[in-house]
Design an enzyme around this catalytic site. Structure first.
Site, PDB file in Angstrom:
ATOM      1  NE  ARG A  62      -3.750   0.048   2.082  1.00  0.00           N
ATOM      2  CZ  ARG A  62      -4.479  -0.667   2.921  1.00  0.00           C
ATOM      3  NH1 ARG A  62      -4.335  -0.510   4.227  1.00  0.00           N
ATOM      4  NH2 ARG A  62      -5.347  -1.555   2.475  1.00  0.00           N
ATOM      5  CE1 TYR A  63       0.677   4.254   4.563  1.00  0.00           C
ATOM      6  CE2 TYR A  63       0.808   1.934   5.186  1.00  0.00           C
ATOM      7  CZ  TYR A  63       0.254   3.200   5.361  1.00  0.00           C
ATOM      8  OH  TYR A  63      -0.702   3.397   6.313  1.00  0.00           O
ATOM      9  CE  LYS A 110      -0.409   1.660  11.094  1.00  0.00           C
ATOM     10  NZ  LYS A 110      -0.225   0.923   9.817  1.00  0.00           N
ATOM     11  CG  ASP A 124      -8.912  -0.689  12.241  1.00  0.00           C
ATOM     12  OD1 ASP A 124      -8.664   0.523  12.124  1.00  0.00           O
ATOM     13  OD2 ASP A 124      -8.023  -1.567  12.224  1.00  0.00           O
ATOM     14  NE  ARG A 152      -4.215  -7.775   8.835  1.00  0.00           N
ATOM     15  CZ  ARG A 152      -3.142  -7.304   9.462  1.00  0.00           C
ATOM     16  NH1 ARG A 152      -2.604  -7.993  10.468  1.00  0.00           N
ATOM     17  NH2 ARG A 152      -2.592  -6.176   9.096  1.00  0.00           N
ATOM     18  CB  CYS A 174      -3.924 -15.242  17.087  1.00  0.00           C
ATOM     19  SG  CYS A 174      -3.587 -13.896  15.953  1.00  0.00           S
ATOM     20  CG  ASP A 190      -4.966   1.594   9.326  1.00  0.00           C
ATOM     21  OD1 ASP A 190      -4.700   2.155   8.244  1.00  0.00           O
ATOM     22  OD2 ASP A 190      -4.341   0.610   9.758  1.00  0.00           O
ATOM     23  CB  CYS A 247      -9.411  -9.655  15.482  1.00  0.00           C
ATOM     24  SG  CYS A 247      -8.157 -10.094  14.257  1.00  0.00           S
ATOM     25  CB  CYS A 257      -8.191  -9.339  20.291  1.00  0.00           C
ATOM     26  SG  CYS A 257      -6.510  -9.518  20.956  1.00  0.00           S
ATOM     27  NE  ARG A 272       5.278   2.631   5.738  1.00  0.00           N
ATOM     28  CZ  ARG A 272       5.163   3.802   5.121  1.00  0.00           C
ATOM     29  NH1 ARG A 272       5.955   4.110   4.135  1.00  0.00           N
ATOM     30  NH2 ARG A 272       4.232   4.667   5.518  1.00  0.00           N
TER      31      ARG A 272
END
Length: 468
Positions: free
Chosen positions: A183-184, A410, A366, A205, A196, A403, A203, A200, A187
């Site tokens: 995206r950037y 961000k 998010d 994702r 995981c 985000d 989450c 959480c 990076r």
């Protein structure tokens, strides 16, 4: 993601208050533990009795000299009396014995009707999964405890409100190679696994963890395709490994991946995003740290939520990583009724600094599907930053960011300390509310704020915003 560990096993527990350890044949696994290896671990496990102690233990095991806090020891004595300290400190034991269904939870906790129904209902993506270590931090009888609210589902998860999306950051759209988000300009985000050790409930994702009907696939062959993409794009200088959690991958495969990335000349440094030091600190073995420090410059961002997570075990994990020369930063999601209070976040940020972890990002939650009950107004984040800046060291002040939905990246969001303009002077306010002049001949900064002042708009010292 649907991968099978392919074994069955249980711990032999006689105590009436003990938990029978269940290992499900359909348990999802990170791409790092072959079935035969897992079977070997179970077959060779020696069950010993844990003797009560009043102080933290230090045990010589394959994870030598790792602490067992007083809280953990009490939990072991009550619910896992037949396991040895060395088993408790084995991160693979922690993964195999995660709390994953309502029966396991109810042996250790009194659930509300809403929690119970939600655990049973949540069977596909983002299932319940909590390591025994992290479960020991949850309140057994207070459903309002912050850590419990972030790891046990409630009805709000099943309500999608306007603006929410399963992929709010549009990562799937920006996928340049399997698992690789570009995206950037310089990076990439490298999604290494959908696994995981602990999930959480907020989450971002959630669409790609748990049972996803094969929609998302993670493998070493896909890792190689992603590495080839990075290799072919010399503008990429920075790679963030995320997931899932990259530290859930075994040492050998993680080392293979890091070696492969380090073979790319223009890739200057690598970052790892993880919550493992918080939810399964036993994973941070000395062997892991010795392996990681071969790949400097290597940075790590650790997901912290609440000061109750700053346990002796997590402090030890962060100390080991810092001693290996890895710069550590924290990422915290601002969550309603959990950590949206300066009296919670400031002590946590101070505690993190003492652990050599720099508070890095404070995220606005998010808008992932089913997250409305976690999200605060943006003003709350501005208020917290305002209550930090000037009132404590700048090292303890993270960047507050949103985000941007749809793949905008961000966006920093800051209180406005510019209150207006008077001719060639820029008018500023400080943390105490005083007004100061800075000579700025010919400048235009502050004109918009001055227009609001001229309209007699009110300036909110808490959020740093004008309102007409």
């Amino acid at each position: 993601m649907n991968t099978n560990c392919g074994f069955n096993g249980s711990a032999i527990v006689d105590s009436s208050c003990a938990v029978q350890v269940e290992v499900n044949a359909q348990e999802e696994e990170p791409p790092s533990r072959p079935k035969k290896l897992l079977e070997s671990i179970i077959l060779n496990t020696k069950v010993n009795t844990v003797h009560p102690r009043s102080k933290p233990l230090r045990i010589t095991t394959s994870n030598a000299d790792f602490p067992v806090s007083e809280n953990s020891q009490k939990f072991i004595n009550k619910y896992y009396p037949e396991i040895s300290p060395s088993q408790w400190n084995d991160w693979k034991w922690q993964v195999r014995n995660r709390i994953r269904n309502v029966d396991m939870v109810e042996r250790m906790m009194t659930l509300t009707a809403e929690e119970r129904e939600s655990i049973i209902r949540r069977t596909a993506n983002l299932p319940i999964a909590i390591t025994p270590y992290y479960f020991s931090l949850l309140s057994p009888d207070n459903p309002e405890q912050p850590l419990r609210k972030t790891h046990l589902p409630v009805g709000g998860e099943f309500i999608t409100t306007p603006g929410e999306d399963p992929d709010p950051l549009n990562e799937d759209h920006d996928m340049a190679a399997p698992g690789l988000v570009h995206r950037y300009p310089d990076r990439v985000l490298f999604l290494t696994t959908g696994f995981c050790s602990t999930y959480c409930r907020y989450c971002t994702r959630s669409r790609m963890v748990g049972e996803t009907d094969g929609e998302y696939s993670f493998s070493m062959s896909n890792w190689e395709k992603a590495a080839q993409y990075i290799e072919a794009h010399p503008e990429i200088r920075d790679c963030l490994l995320s997931g899932g959690d990259p530290l859930s991958i075994g040492d050998d495969k993680l080392e293979w991946l890091l070696t492969r990335l380090r073979s790319i000349p223009h890739l200057e440094f690598i970052r790892i995003g993880t919550k493992i030091p918080v939810v399964m600190p036993q994973r941070i073995t000395k062997d892991l740290c010795n392996m990681l420090k071969k790949f400097h410059p290597l940075w790590m961002s650790i997901h912290f939520t609440h000061p109750e997570e700053l346990t002796p075990e997590t402090i030890e994990a962060c100390n080991r990583l810092a001693d290996a020369g890895i710069p550590l930063g924290s990422q915290t999601v601002l969550l309603k009724g959990i950590n949206d209070d300066i009296n919670i976040l400031k002590p946590m940020f101070h505690g993190l600094l003492k652990m050599r972890v720099k508070p890095y990002y404070l995220y606005q939650c998010d808008p992932v599907s089913g997250s409305a009950h976690f999200r605060t107004p943006v003003e709350k984040g501005l208020e917290i930053i305002r209550q930090l800046r000037g009132h404590t060291t700048g090292y303890a002040v993270p960047q507050f960011v949103i985000d941007a939905p749809g793949g905008g990246g961000k966006v920093p969001v800051l209180p406005d300390y510019i209150v207006g303009r008077d001719g060639d002077d820029l008018l500023l306010t400080n943390f105490e509310g005083g007004t100061y002049r800075y000579p700025d001949p010919g400048g235009k900064t502050g004109l918009a704020q001055q227009a609001l002042r001229d309209q007699n708009a009110d300036y909110d010292m808490v959020s740093g915003l004008y309102s007409v």
